[in-house]
Motif scaffolding. Structure first.
Motif, short mmCIF file in Angstrom:
data_model
loop_
_atom_site.label_atom_id
_atom_site.label_comp_id
_atom_site.label_asym_id
_atom_site.label_seq_id
_atom_site.Cartn_x
_atom_site.Cartn_y
_atom_site.Cartn_z
N THR A 68 12.35 -1.86 17.60
CA THR A 68 13.32 -0.44 16.37
C THR A 68 13.53 -1.63 15.45
O THR A 68 15.14 -2.52 15.89
CB THR A 68 14.06 0.02 17.29
OG1 THR A 68 14.04 0.74 18.13
CG2 THR A 68 14.76 1.12 16.38
N GLU A 70 18.68 -8.11 9.70
CA GLU A 70 17.68 -7.33 10.48
C GLU A 70 18.20 -7.57 12.48
O GLU A 70 18.75 -8.59 12.23
CB GLU A 70 16.27 -8.01 10.97
CG GLU A 70 15.46 -7.70 9.50
CD GLU A 70 15.89 -8.50 8.20
OE1 GLU A 70 15.86 -7.77 7.66
OE2 GLU A 70 16.65 -10.00 8.75
N PRO A 117 5.27 -6.77 5.63
CA PRO A 117 4.64 -6.78 6.74
C PRO A 117 4.76 -7.77 7.66
O PRO A 117 5.87 -8.37 7.61
CB PRO A 117 3.36 -6.69 6.79
CG PRO A 117 2.92 -7.88 5.68
CD PRO A 117 3.52 -7.65 4.58
N VAL A 164 4.12 -3.86 11.77
CA VAL A 164 5.15 -3.40 10.54
C VAL A 164 4.90 -3.70 9.72
O VAL A 164 4.17 -4.59 9.05
CB VAL A 164 6.34 -4.22 10.96
CG1 VAL A 164 7.70 -3.30 9.85
CG2 VAL A 164 7.37 -4.99 12.29
N TYR A 201 4.43 -3.02 5.60
CA TYR A 201 5.49 -3.53 4.68
C TYR A 201 6.21 -2.90 3.81
O TYR A 201 7.16 -2.78 3.71
CB TYR A 201 4.41 -3.72 3.40
CG TYR A 201 4.09 -3.19 2.20
CD1 TYR A 201 4.52 -2.42 1.45
CD2 TYR A 201 3.05 -2.16 2.49
CE1 TYR A 201 4.05 -1.23 0.91
CE2 TYR A 201 2.27 -1.64 2.25
CZ TYR A 201 2.92 -0.50 0.67
OH TYR A 201 2.31 0.45 0.62
N TRP A 202 5.89 -1.42 4.41
CA TRP A 202 6.52 -0.16 4.17
C TRP A 202 7.68 -0.04 4.83
O TRP A 202 8.84 0.99 4.85
CB TRP A 202 6.08 1.20 3.27
CG TRP A 202 4.99 1.68 4.10
CD1 TRP A 202 3.65 0.67 4.27
CD2 TRP A 202 5.03 2.02 5.58
NE1 TRP A 202 2.77 1.44 5.14
CE2 TRP A 202 3.26 2.52 6.20
CE3 TRP A 202 6.30 3.02 6.40
CZ2 TRP A 202 3.77 2.86 7.57
CZ3 TRP A 202 5.53 3.14 7.66
CH2 TRP A 202 4.61 3.40 8.06
N TRP A 203 7.78 -0.86 5.81
CA TRP A 203 8.61 -0.50 7.01
C TRP A 203 10.48 -0.32 6.63
O TRP A 203 11.04 -0.40 5.79
CB TRP A 203 8.96 -1.21 8.04
CG TRP A 203 9.83 -2.69 7.78
CD1 TRP A 203 9.43 -3.91 6.85
CD2 TRP A 203 10.83 -3.46 7.78
NE1 TRP A 203 9.56 -5.06 6.42
CE2 TRP A 203 11.34 -4.85 6.77
CE3 TRP A 203 12.34 -2.28 7.85
CZ2 TRP A 203 11.86 -5.11 7.04
CZ3 TRP A 203 13.33 -3.48 8.36
CH2 TRP A 203 13.40 -4.53 7.19
N LYS A 204 10.96 1.11 6.94
CA LYS A 204 12.82 1.16 6.66
C LYS A 204 13.80 0.87 7.89
O LYS A 204 12.77 1.11 9.57
CB LYS A 204 13.08 2.30 6.27
CG LYS A 204 11.91 2.87 5.08
CD LYS A 204 12.02 2.11 3.97
CE LYS A 204 11.40 2.92 2.32
NZ LYS A 204 11.34 2.07 1.26
N MET A 257 13.23 2.10 11.34
CA MET A 257 12.12 2.77 12.17
C MET A 257 11.87 1.70 13.43
O MET A 257 12.07 0.84 14.15
CB MET A 257 11.64 2.94 11.21
CG MET A 257 11.16 3.66 9.85
SD MET A 257 10.19 2.75 8.81
CE MET A 257 8.89 4.10 9.38
N THR A 258 11.21 2.74 14.45
CA THR A 258 10.31 2.52 15.53
C THR A 258 9.14 2.07 15.40
O THR A 258 8.32 2.67 15.18
CB THR A 258 10.71 2.73 16.67
OG1 THR A 258 12.57 3.27 17.23
CG2 THR A 258 10.39 2.25 18.39
N PHE A 259 8.60 0.87 15.73
CA PHE A 259 6.96 0.31 15.51
C PHE A 259 6.64 -0.10 17.52
O PHE A 259 7.77 -1.07 17.62
CB PHE A 259 6.28 -0.98 14.55
CG PHE A 259 7.18 -0.13 13.20
CD1 PHE A 259 6.21 0.57 12.48
CD2 PHE A 259 8.15 -0.52 12.86
CE1 PHE A 259 6.84 0.80 11.04
CE2 PHE A 259 8.82 0.07 11.74
CZ PHE A 259 8.01 0.23 10.76
#
Length: 253
Positions: free
Chosen positions: A162, A170, A216, A235, A237-240, A243-245
Motif C-alpha cells: 500500500t 513514498e 511502474p 505497480v 505507471y498510473w498508480w496513485k 492504492m494497494t497492489f
C-alpha cells in the motif's frame, strides 16, 4: 512387566513427550484487550489498520517492547500456550493459539514490571485480543503465565503493498506477509531509477524520498528468514497514493 511398572513407564513417556513438545519454547505472560469482537485491537503500531481487511482477523496481539523490536516483529506469528504448571487459570484442555503481532504494548514506567507494568522491558509479554485469549485462559484471570514460540505464518494470497505519501515521499505498508511474517529489507525500482533502498519508518511502513510518480514500480523484499523475492512490475505507471497492489508471490519458509 507388572501393572505398576507399566504405569510408571507410561507416565515417564508422557512426561518425556510433554517436555519434547515444549522444547524450544520460551516463558512469558499474557493479558487481553479490545473487547469480545476484537474491535479495540484495530489499527495499532504496525499500521495494518482494519485487521479483518488486512487478512489478520481477530487472533492478534500487542507485543511488549522487548518482543516488538521497534517494529521489526510486525506480522510475525506466535503460538501461545497457557502454562498450567504455574496457574489454575488456564482453559481446561485448551490447545495453543496462534496469533499475529499487530501492535505494541507500551511500557508503563509508573508501575512495577511485576505489578501492572506487564510490558516493561525486559518482560516477554503478549497483550492478546480477547477472542485469542479466551482460547487458552479464563476471563477472570486477567493475566496468565504462558509458553510461546515463533511459528510460520500462513497467508491467503500474495504480499500486499500500500503506497502512501505525497510528491517525492513514498511510505509503503507491506502486509499479508507469509513465512516469518516480517520483513528485513525492502528496495523499490522505477523504470527510470536504479534500485532504491527503503528504510523502516514505523511498524510495517517503509519509506524513501524519490521521484517515482508516473513510473511502474518493482519491489525487492527480503524476509527476516533471509528469503528474497523480486516482485517485478507490480505497480503500473498510473498508480496513485493510497492504492494497494497485491502480488502473486509469497515467502515459502
Amino acid at each position: 512387566m507388572d501393572r505398576m511398572s507399566a504405569l510408571f513407564v507410561v507416565i515417564v513417556l508422557a512426561a518425556s513427550c510433554f517436555a519434547s513438545a515444549r522444547a524450544g519454547w520460551s516463558q512469558g505472560s499474557a493479558t487481553f484487550y479490545g473487547g469480545p469482537d476484537a474491535a479495540g485491537t484495530m489499527g495499532g503500531a504496525c499500521g495494518y489498520g482494519n485487521l479483518y481487511a488486512a487478512g489478520y482477523g481477530s487472533n492478534n496481539a500487542a507485543l511488549s517492547t522487548s518482543l516488538f523490536s521497534g517494529g521489526a516483529s510486525c506480522g510475525q506469528c506466535y503460538q501461545i500456550a497457557c502454562d498450567a504448571s504455574k496457574t489454575t487459570s488456564c482453559k481446561p484442555g485448551a490447545d495453543p493459539v496462534t496469533i499475529t503481532a499487530t501492535n505494541l504494548c507500551p511500557p508503563n514506567w509508573a508501575l512495577s514490571s511485576n505489578n501492572g507494568g506487564w510490558c516493561n522491558p525486559p518482560r516477554a509479554h503478549f497483550d492478546m485480543s480477547q477472542p485469542a485469549w479466551l482460547n487458552i485462559g479464563l476471563y477472570k484471570a486477567g493475566i496468565i503465565p504462558v509458553l510461546y514460540q515463533q511459528v510460520r505464518c500462513w497467508r491467503q494470497g500474495g504480499i500486499r503493498f500500500t503506497i502512501a505519501g505525497f510528491n517525492n515521499f513514498e511510505l509503503v505498508l507491506i502486509s499479508n506477509v507469509g513465512g516469518p511474517g516480517s520483513i528485513r529489507s525492502v528496495s523499490v525500482k522505477g523504470d527510470k531509477t536504479d534500485w532504491i533502498q527503503l528504510n523502516r519508518n514505523w511498524g510495517a511502513n517503509w519509506q524513501c524520498n524519490a521521484a517515482l510518480v508516473g513510473q511502474p514500480l518493482s519491489f525487492a523484499v527480503t524476509s527476516t528468514n533471509g528469503q528474497k523475492l523480486y516482485i517485478n512490475d507490480l505497480v503500473p505507471y498510473w498508480w496513485k497514493f493510497s492504492m494497494t497492489f497485491t502480488s502473486n508471490q509469497q515467502f515459502t519458509y
